[in-house]
Design an enzyme around this catalytic site. Structure first.
Site, short mmCIF file in Angstrom:
data_model
loop_
_atom_site.label_atom_id
_atom_site.label_comp_id
_atom_site.label_asym_id
_atom_site.label_seq_id
_atom_site.Cartn_x
_atom_site.Cartn_y
_atom_site.Cartn_z
N VAL A 2 0.80 -1.22 0.00
CA VAL A 2 0.00 0.00 0.00
C VAL A 2 0.84 1.27 0.00
CG1 VAL A 2 -1.73 1.29 1.29
CG2 VAL A 2 -1.88 -1.20 1.15
N ASP A 28 14.30 0.25 -2.47
CA ASP A 28 13.98 0.02 -3.88
C ASP A 28 12.83 0.89 -4.38
OD1 ASP A 28 11.83 -1.27 -2.69
OD2 ASP A 28 11.90 -2.98 -4.03
N GLU A 33 10.09 8.99 -7.91
CA GLU A 33 10.77 8.00 -8.76
C GLU A 33 10.81 8.50 -10.19
OE1 GLU A 33 10.02 3.93 -8.32
OE2 GLU A 33 9.78 4.06 -6.17
N HIS A 52 13.23 -0.95 -8.34
CA HIS A 52 12.04 -1.72 -7.97
C HIS A 52 11.44 -2.31 -9.23
CE1 HIS A 52 8.35 -2.89 -6.06
NE2 HIS A 52 7.68 -2.23 -6.98
#
Length: 90
Positions: A2, A28, A33, A52
């Site tokens: 979540v 990660d 991002e 990730h």
């Protein structure tokens, strides 16, 4: 999961690392991002930054099986196995 990147306060993490309250961190996902080049997390010897990846390509099992069988064949021939993480051997 979540929360992912929003769960960790990255600035507080940097402070905890700087102050020795944490020995290291492995991350990660991040609030932003990809992790910005200006992030203070980059370049630290006690921080592992990993991409990730939550998906698998369609041929993942077949590719991994081939790698495994190639390693078994090398071992049976008495050849040295590649160092852990040395992808150039495959």
């Amino acid at each position: 999961s979540v929360g992912r990147g929003d769960v960790v306060d990255e600035e507080a993490l940097v402070q905890a690392l700087d102050q020795g309250r944490l020995a290291g961190a492995a991350l990660d996902v991040f609030h932003t991002e990809p992790l910005p080049q200006t992030s203070r997390l980059w370049g630290r010897p006690n921080v592992l930054i990993s991409p990730h990846n939550a998906d698998l390509p369609e041929d993942y099992i077949g590719v991994r099986w081939k790698v495994f069988m190639d390693l078994v064949a090398k071992r049976r021939r008495g050849q040295a196995l590649p160092a852990l993480g040395d992808r150039q051997e495959y």
